[in-house]
Design an enzyme around this catalytic site. Structure first.
Site, PDB file in Angstrom:
ATOM      1  N   ASP A   8       0.640  -1.448  -0.158  1.00 34.89           N
ATOM      2  CA  ASP A   8       0.336  -0.216   0.028  1.00 34.89           C
ATOM      3  C   ASP A   8       0.794   1.603  -0.021  1.00 34.89           C
ATOM      4  OD1 ASP A   8      -2.688   1.232   0.425  1.00 34.89           O
ATOM      5  OD2 ASP A   8      -2.318   1.601   2.061  1.00 34.89           O
ATOM      6  N   GLU A  10       1.096   5.966   0.386  1.00 29.82           N
ATOM      7  CA  GLU A  10       0.405   6.946   0.402  1.00 29.82           C
ATOM      8  C   GLU A  10       1.221   8.115   0.103  1.00 29.82           C
ATOM      9  OE1 GLU A  10      -2.869   7.026   2.165  1.00 29.82           O
ATOM     10  OE2 GLU A  10      -2.768   5.363   3.237  1.00 29.82           O
ATOM     11  N   HIS A  58      -4.205  10.720   5.538  1.00 32.96           N
ATOM     12  CA  HIS A  58      -3.187   9.885   6.176  1.00 32.96           C
ATOM     13  C   HIS A  58      -2.891  10.284   7.611  1.00 32.96           C
ATOM     14  CE1 HIS A  58      -0.567  13.091   3.419  1.00 32.96           C
ATOM     15  NE2 HIS A  58      -0.915  12.219   2.227  1.00 32.96           N
ATOM     16  N   HIS A 151      -5.665   6.835   7.916  1.00 31.70           N
ATOM     17  CA  HIS A 151      -4.886   5.881   6.538  1.00 31.70           C
ATOM     18  C   HIS A 151      -3.295   5.617   6.945  1.00 31.70           C
ATOM     19  CE1 HIS A 151      -7.934   5.368   3.301  1.00 31.70           C
ATOM     20  NE2 HIS A 151      -8.532   6.359   4.201  1.00 31.70           N
ATOM     21  N   ASP A 156      -2.554  -0.547   6.595  1.00 32.40           N
ATOM     22  CA  ASP A 156      -3.619  -0.412   5.765  1.00 32.40           C
ATOM     23  C   ASP A 156      -3.746  -1.686   5.218  1.00 32.40           C
ATOM     24  OD1 ASP A 156      -5.647   1.881   6.229  1.00 32.40           O
ATOM     25  OD2 ASP A 156      -4.948   2.451   4.305  1.00 32.40           O
TER      26      ASP A 156
END
Length: 230
Positions: A8, A10, A58, A151, A156
């Site tokens: 994942d 950001e 985030h 986030h 995540d």
């Protein structure tokens, strides 16, 4: 046994054409769709400001990335971790787009999209017409969301690994251990006299631990396949 990497990112924003960059990347190693505990994580300096609308999502702001490495500084470590294995992500095309942009800027080969496994696509096939974002899937599978106040790439990934297990049936497959794994899992094997077979002898405390584990699994198949020792 097959290896995959769940990951994942950001970012400072959505569109790479507007100069947006990756500021956080996390990845977890999976074997047969189950996490092994090995991970890669890095907070990155994007060499640009982080817009407030992205920071609200985030909770990563400019001061958080000051002095952090740039993607080019960690690219070798990242590529070594992911290897050539399939890469699992939620809305994977977004993460592939941003990671490939960083690889392009670092003058490295891009990720082949044939490696992409998108859990959003899997979820939409299983739950058509229903909300299939990560929060909705966690609630649907009774996965604890209490730590997800914003986030975060690593959190995540950990949540998505649990969702992925549910989407693929990996939790049930994880119970099918090879015989040689029995000793490390606390299962004791005793040879049956004059037979080319083995009998599994489970200690009472191990049975109690196993039954407690099964109580957390939805519709476990194990009880239907085994009977308690006589």
């Amino acid at each position: 046994m097959t290896r995959a990497v769940l990951f994942d990112t950001e970012t400072t924003g959505i569109e790479i054409t507007q100069g947006h960059r990756v500021i956080e990347i996390a990845a977890l190693e999976l074997w047969n769709d189950l996490p092994t505990g090995k991970s890669f994580y890095c907070l990155l300096n994007p060499d640009r400001d982080i817009p407030e609308d992205a920071a609200r999502i985030h909770n990563i702001r400019n001061h958080n990335v000051e002095g952090k490495p740039r993607f080019a500084d960690v690219v070798d470590e990242f590529l070594a971790f992911i290897g050539d294995d399939p890469m699992v992500a939620h809305n994977a095309s977004f993460d592939f787009m941003h990671v490939n942009n960083e690889l392009r800027l670092a003058k490295r080969p891009l990720l082949d999209e044939a490696r992409m496994v998108d859990t959003l696509v899997l979820a939409r096939k299983r739950f058509p017409g229903m909300p299939n974002n990560l929060d909705a899937l966690c609630r649907r599978f009774d996965i604890d969301l209490s730590e997800r106040t914003s986030h975060n790439a690593l959190l995540d990934c950990k949540l998505l690994s649990q969702v992925y297990v549910e989407l693929t049936g990996g939790r049930q497959r994880g119970l099918e251990l090879p015989a040689e794994a029995g000793v490390s899992m606390g299962v004791h094997y005793a040879k049956v006299e004059n037979r080319a077979a083995h009998r599994v002898v489970i200690h009472p405390e191990e049975r109690a631990t196993h039954e407690k584990f099964l109580g957390r699994v939805k519709d476990p198949v194990w009880p239907t396949l085994t009977k308690p020792d006589a």
